[in-house]
Write a protein that holds these residues in place. Structure first.
Motif, short mmCIF file in Angstrom:
data_model
loop_
_atom_site.label_atom_id
_atom_site.label_comp_id
_atom_site.label_asym_id
_atom_site.label_seq_id
_atom_site.Cartn_x
_atom_site.Cartn_y
_atom_site.Cartn_z
N ARG A 146 0.83 -1.20 0.00
CA ARG A 146 0.00 0.00 0.00
C ARG A 146 0.87 1.25 0.00
O ARG A 146 0.59 2.21 -0.74
N GLN A 147 1.91 1.28 0.80
CA GLN A 147 2.80 2.43 0.83
C GLN A 147 3.52 2.61 -0.51
O GLN A 147 3.69 3.73 -0.99
N THR A 157 1.07 4.13 -2.93
CA THR A 157 0.87 5.57 -2.70
C THR A 157 2.04 6.38 -3.25
O THR A 157 1.84 7.41 -3.92
N THR A 167 1.99 6.26 -7.12
CA THR A 167 0.86 7.04 -7.64
C THR A 167 1.20 8.53 -7.61
O THR A 167 0.94 9.27 -8.58
N ASP A 168 1.76 9.00 -6.49
CA ASP A 168 2.14 10.42 -6.39
C ASP A 168 3.18 10.78 -7.44
O ASP A 168 3.11 11.84 -8.08
#
Length: 501
Positions: A347-348, A351, A354-355
């Motif tokens: 998940r990290q 993130t 994606t950023d």
């Protein structure tokens, strides 16, 4: 006399050769899958499947029994045979949990595990007609002697024996996705289910499969190596044969001749706008000059799969526009891999990637609103990998990564042909188009619409960080272009060796 002497000498010579290379005439028992006796070139003594010893299988069963609640039962069915027509079956692939616990690679069986009974295997029964048409299969004898089951029975005895086991158990766990009517139709099973005593087994088995043993990692490294070699050969082949179907056939051929039993999934070979379809599978188009091709593939080696993607221009040259977008995906791939270490979560990583992609797409003018990012990439940065492509699927992406787990890192962007790029960027595209047209570059520059790019690697989490299992497969633009434009076998091999070192 001279002729007679020469003939005698030839006979003696032939007999010496025969005696030197003759094999034993002792019959090796066929149990329907490789054994050290039938396949000594493939398996060492003590292995149940290539690379995995009987002690490891017994250890897996012991760990599962320890995880199960007291007085509970685990039922795992083999995968069913699926038919293409009334008499033609699809190629069989074993259910991963059944293979993980038993080592049996064949259909028709049901395995039951508990602390009280140990491993109990119900095995298929073959008639002489079955054997004549389909060959030998593992039966009760193999269950005891090869798979080391504490109890073994023919499948016909399952209703009576398993019903008694279920009746005396407080809870029953099974693979609800691959459940077999051989036991789900039993009255005792239905009764337990109605009382809420039947639960999913995958939460236990997926935990065990998440962390790979040294033997499993050896097979995964070999599977990844085969995939890299197969994809490299296919990349080189693409310049002369820019066709999705041919490249799909080529990558499978190259993997199979290196020992893979099958592909991990139907290869995605998307040329041009087809690459923007994430799980494109038709593979039936010619690839236009100047277009990119996205090839997502993996192979299976003795139960363990690989998963790898590269995107490149078969013509041998990225256009300026393609290069700009590719560089963003490549940097996201490399920076995300740097973060792979114990304690980080998928998940990290998602993130972070994606950023990074959002920022890059905004700067390039492709995205005008971050909320639209999902239209260009609805996928996660990666997933667990092992016996299945999306392995240990019941383990969430918020779980901290641990040494021995393997994940994929696969940033990508998939821009539909209908996606609306901002007006101001269309002017820049036109300018680039004119520059490339005058420069007579490879093909011509298309707008971003219809482009799909993914760069995927396999990453093993180690005690000190990570190991990229697919690191030998080139992904830098300069390396890819060098390979494609210098693709003689000797030169390509030398270039590949230099990239791998």
């Amino acid at each position: 006399m001279q002729v007679l002497a020469r003939n005698l000498a030839q006979r003696v010579s032939r007999s010496q050769v025969i005696s030197r290379y003759a094999y034993s005439t002792q019959r090796v028992k066929d149990i329907g899958q490789p054994t050290p006796a039938s396949h000594p070139h493939l398996m060492a003594e003590g292995e149940v499947t290539p690379g995995i010893r009987i002690e490891e299988y017994i250890g897996r069963r012991k760990k599962l029994a320890e995880l199960l609640p007291q007085n509970s039962l685990a039922i795992v069915s083999s995968a069913p045979m699926k038919m293409m027509t009334d008499v033609v079956p699809y190629t069989f692939r074993q259910e991963a949990d059944y293979l993980y616990l038993t080592g049996c690679q064949q259909p028709g069986g049901v395995a039951v595990l508990s602390s009280e009974h140990g491993l109990c295997m119900f095995m298929p029964e073959s008639t002489p007609n079955d054997i004549a048409w389909q060959g030998e299969v593992a039966g009760v004898d193999a269950a005891s002697k090869v798979f080391k089951a504490e109890q073994a029975y023919s499948i016909s005895k399952l209703p009576e024996i398993l019903s008694d086991m279920i009746r005396s158990s407080s809870k029953v766990f099974h693979n609800d996705q691959t459940a077999s009517q051989k036991y789900t139709n039993l009255d005792e099973f239905k009764k337990s289910a109605s009382l809420g005593k039947v639960k999913s087994l995958s939460s236990f088995t997926h935990e065990l499969r998440l962390i790979k043993s040294p033997a499993e990692l050896k097979l995964m490294r070999e599977s990844a190596s085969i995939a890299c070699q197969g994809l490299l050969k296919t990349m080189l082949h693409s310049k002369g044969y820019p066709d999705e179907g041919i490249l799909a056939a080529k990558v499978e051929y190259e993997c199979r001749i290196r020992g893979a039993q099958r592909m991990a999934f139907n290869p995605v070979v998307g040329g041009g706008s087809n690459a923007s379809v994430i799980h494109y599978s038709r593979n039936d188009q010619r690839i236009k000059d100047g277009d990119l091709v996205l090839l997502d593939m993996g192979c299976e080696l003795h139960g363990y799969v690989s998963d790898l993607t590269r995107t490149w221009p078969p013509c041998g040259k990225f256009s300026s526009l393609q290069e700009e977008l590719y560089d963003l995906i490549l940097e996201t791939n490399k920076e995300s891999i740097k973060l792979c270490k114990p304690g980080t979560t998928i998940r990290q990583l998602n993130t972070y990637s994606t950023d990074m992609l959002c920022d890059g797409l905004m700067k390039m003018g492709i995205l005008k609103n971050r909320r639209l990012y999902g239209q260009l990439n609805p996928t996660s940065i990666g997933h667990y990998l092992g016996m299945d492509v999306h392995d240990s699927s019941s383990v969430g992406y918020d779980r901290p990564l641990v040494p021995g787990s393997v994940i994929t890192i696969e940033p990508g962007v998939y821009i539909p042909s209908s996606f609306n790029c901002p007006e101001r960027y269309n002017i820049a595209v036109f300018k680039l188009f004119m520059q490339q047209l005058h420069a007579r570059d490879c093909g011509y520059v298309d707008p971003f619409q219809g482009i799909g790019i993914r760069i995927e690697d396999e990453v093993l989490i180690t005690e000190t960080g990570h190991e990229v299992l697919t690191g030998s497969m080139p992904k830098e633009i300069k390396h890819i272009e060098t390979l494609l434009n210098n693709h003689g076998h000797e030169n390509a091999a030398q270039s590949f060796a230099s990239f791998s070192s």
